[in-house]
Scaffold this motif. Structure first.
Motif, PDB file in Angstrom:
ATOM      1  N   GLU A  63       0.832  -1.205   0.000  1.00  7.61           N
ATOM      2  CA  GLU A  63       0.000   0.000   0.000  1.00  7.61           C
ATOM      3  C   GLU A  63       0.868   1.258   0.000  1.00  7.61           C
ATOM      4  O   GLU A  63       0.585   2.228  -0.725  1.00  7.61           O
ATOM      5  N   ALA A  64       1.935   1.247   0.777  1.00  4.57           N
ATOM      6  CA  ALA A  64       2.820   2.412   0.861  1.00  4.57           C
ATOM      7  C   ALA A  64       3.505   2.692  -0.478  1.00  4.57           C
ATOM      8  O   ALA A  64       3.886   3.831  -0.754  1.00  4.57           O
ATOM      9  N   LEU A  65       3.636   1.671  -1.304  1.00  5.08           N
ATOM     10  CA  LEU A  65       4.291   1.820  -2.606  1.00  5.08           C
ATOM     11  C   LEU A  65       3.333   2.251  -3.711  1.00  5.08           C
ATOM     12  O   LEU A  65       3.701   3.031  -4.591  1.00  5.08           O
ATOM     13  N   VAL A  66       2.100   1.725  -3.690  1.00  3.02           N
ATOM     14  CA  VAL A  66       1.232   1.886  -4.861  1.00  3.02           C
ATOM     15  C   VAL A  66       0.000   2.755  -4.627  1.00  3.02           C
ATOM     16  O   VAL A  66      -0.803   2.938  -5.537  1.00  3.02           O
ATOM     17  N   SER A  67      -0.162   3.312  -3.432  1.00  2.94           N
ATOM     18  CA  SER A  67      -1.287   4.214  -3.203  1.00  2.94           C
ATOM     19  C   SER A  67      -1.119   5.471  -4.053  1.00  2.94           C
ATOM     20  O   SER A  67      -0.043   6.067  -4.089  1.00  2.94           O
ATOM     21  N   SER A  68      -2.183   5.880  -4.723  1.00  7.13           N
ATOM     22  CA  SER A  68      -2.081   7.072  -5.575  1.00  7.13           C
ATOM     23  C   SER A  68      -2.244   8.364  -4.783  1.00  7.13           C
ATOM     24  O   SER A  68      -1.987   9.446  -5.309  1.00  7.13           O
ATOM     25  N   TRP A  69      -2.684   8.271  -3.519  1.00  6.96           N
ATOM     26  CA  TRP A  69      -2.950   9.485  -2.746  1.00  6.96           C
ATOM     27  C   TRP A  69      -1.957   9.723  -1.616  1.00  6.96           C
ATOM     28  O   TRP A  69      -1.977  10.779  -0.994  1.00  6.96           O
ATOM     29  N   LYS A  70      -1.087   8.736  -1.344  1.00 10.99           N
ATOM     30  CA  LYS A  70      -0.112   8.912  -0.266  1.00 10.99           C
ATOM     31  C   LYS A  70       1.155   9.585  -0.791  1.00 10.99           C
ATOM     32  O   LYS A  70       1.886   9.004  -1.582  1.00 10.99           O
ATOM     33  N   PRO A  71       1.441  10.827  -0.349  1.00  4.81           N
ATOM     34  CA  PRO A  71       2.669  11.499  -0.787  1.00  4.81           C
ATOM     35  C   PRO A  71       3.888  10.622  -0.498  1.00  4.81           C
ATOM     36  O   PRO A  71       4.017  10.064   0.582  1.00  4.81           O
TER      37      PRO A  71
END
Length: 328
Positions: A63-71
């Protein structure tokens, strides 16, 4: 899109709420990737709890790698630096390759580059108006996953300027597949992971196969189909949980990448196949295609079966569906 924890259970494991080592099963829940993940596994209590903990950690890493909304995520950086090559991990590289494959296989019905069009709609901000045809057309030129460039040798990727990718239609399946592999490495032989509309099954319980229920998209709590399953992926895409109403018209959150408008030829699609990542992507793609086009596509693939509820609420099954779920 910044996700929220949703009560999306279009496909679910039917089971009691097992506690520690009750009936040999351990159950844990966690909010991951904006959805409620449910882990159920069989085995020694301590080993199972540790395996689920490690699986949860693996999903958080993805999730930390591929989330589109996490800076700071790799997908966020790809979007922010569109037009430039960005260094990416093997997880992101593999997902991009799978997404490009799914895009090609579905003739564009699945496309992770829908982000620029999706952002026009008021799915996140209810004060926004429905976009005009002109606005959609202006952004639609930036939707085409075949234009994603991947340099495997350098582990880098680049998207064209103004393009925006969103892994929402494929990342959960990939993460759950990774989690299953982690649990197998920890010695777990029988487990089930449910993530919103998607369910991934490893082996079966000592008391028998897992029981799966597909929810009626227009009648919450009412099942369309129940069946026993093992060693497969079951993914459902539906507009039953995420949609907006404007002037009496329903706008589902799944957009047709070919038109930029909400897909409206189906109420829900459930896919059965082996690969959890592709099950996730195919469910979205067939939902976009609708019952007629979608069933034709499924029938050409020996490794995929589908149950489709069309726009009128009629149920259609692929020719091998009943065989796969043991009803023939």
């Amino acid at each position: 899109e910044k996700p929220t924890a949703e009560n999306t259970k279009e496909t679910k494991i039917v089971s009691p709420l097992y506690g520690h080592n009750e009936n040999g099963l351990v159950k844990r829940e966690a909010v991951l990737m904006g959805s409620q993940f449910v882990f159920i596994a069989e085995g020694d209590n301590k080993i199972v709890i540790d395996a689920i903990k490690k699986a949860t950690e693996a999903i958080r890493q993805v999730e930390a790698l591929v989330s589109s909304w996490k800076p700071g995520s790799e997908v966020y950086l790809l979007n922010q630096h569109a037009g430039e090559f960005i260094k990416i991990s093997q997880h992101t590289l593999h997902l991009l390759k799978l997404a490009k494959t799914a895009h090609k296989e579905t003739q564009g019905a699945f496309d992770i580059t829908i982000g620029a069009v999706w952002d026009l709609y008021p799915f996140r901000d209810s004060s926004k108006p429905i976009p005009s045809d002109l606005q959609i057309q202006e952004k639609l030129q930036f939707v085409n996953a075949s234009k994603i460039e991947i340099d495997e040798a350098r582990s880098m990727a680049k998207i064209p300027e103004n393009m925006k990718i969103n892994m929402g239609g494929i990342a959960k399946g990939y993460a759950a597949g990774i989690a299953i592999e982690v649990m197998k490495q920890k010695g777990i032989q029988n487990a089930a992971i449910s993530a919103g509309g998607d369910t991934y099954l490893l082996g079966k319980k000592s008391t028998g196969a897992w029981k799966i229920s597909i929810e009626n998209p227009r009648w919450e709590g009412r099942s369309l189909e129940q069946f026993l399953a093992a060693n497969m992926s079951v993914a459902t895409s539906s507009d039953s949980k995420r949609y907006i109403m404007r002037n009496g018209k329903r706008y589902g959150h799944i957009l047709d990448p070919r038109t930029g408008k909400p897909a409206n030829d189906a109420q829900s699609v459930t896919i059965i196949t082996q690969n959890p990542t592709l099950a996730d992507a195919y469910a979205t793609a067939v939902y976009v295609m609708g019952a007629t086009e979608g069933l034709k596509w499924v029938e050409k693939r020996a490794d995929v079966e589908a149950l489709i509820v069309d726009a009128n609420g009629d149920v259609h099954k692929s020719s091998g569906w009943d065989n796969v779920i043991g009803k023939k």
